[in-house]
Design an enzyme around this catalytic site. Sequence first.
Site, PDB file in Angstrom:
ATOM      1  N   ARG A  75       0.813  -1.220   0.000  1.00  0.00           N
ATOM      2  CA  ARG A  75       0.000   0.000   0.000  1.00  0.00           C
ATOM      3  C   ARG A  75       0.840   1.260   0.000  1.00  0.00           C
ATOM      4  O   ARG A  75       0.362   2.334  -0.368  1.00  0.00           O
ATOM      5  CB  ARG A  75      -0.992  -0.028   1.156  1.00  0.00           C
ATOM      6  N   GLU A 112       4.880  -8.267  14.197  1.00  0.00           N
ATOM      7  CA  GLU A 112       4.117  -8.834  15.307  1.00  0.00           C
ATOM      8  C   GLU A 112       3.763 -10.296  15.050  1.00  0.00           C
ATOM      9  O   GLU A 112       3.616 -11.075  15.969  1.00  0.00           O
ATOM     10  CB  GLU A 112       2.786  -8.082  15.518  1.00  0.00           C
TER      11      GLU A 112
END
Length: 195
Positions: A75, A112
């Site tokens: 993105r 993460e």
Amino acid sequence: MTFPRPFLVPADPAEQLARDVVARLRPYPDFPEPGVLFQDLCPVFADPALLNRVVSAVLARYSGAFDVVLGVEARGFVLATAIAQLSGRPLVLARKPGKLPGRLHQVRYSLEYGDAALQTQQDAFPRGARVLLVDDVLATGGTLEAAAKLVALGGGLVAGYAVVVTIAPLGGPARLSALPAFSVLTLSGGGETPG
């Protein structure tokens, strides 16, 4: 079911731009994993006038400070392309493995939810070029930190980074504190997103 918007802290004197961006964010709870509130910027990118205002704010912040724009997959490509086009600067892509041909630099990093890698072509920009890192969201800072390492491997200098949204509680701003920064808005809670 409606979900409350996270508390907004404008990161820039252009508070109206921050308000307009946050009004277009679409939060998706439990995407891509349970417990994550994903902030979708597609409505921001779909609004040409708003995207132009975001790009103009980035260009005002970094006027004359960069030679090359490095867009981070995927993105980040949207914002980076617009910045490169309006600034008249070359665009370089930082991609996931298996997407670029030729001789490559690669940096592995942790997110993460596991490990990832970014690559750039070795001859993507000249040595000594000042490179602006561009992504959509700053969360943990792992992706942009990897992009900065790619710039160093290529002999470039990081001019700073630009994102639309920063999610402060995930630690990215602290991780990248040595770099000049631009973010249209900072979410101080409830806006967890991967990357």
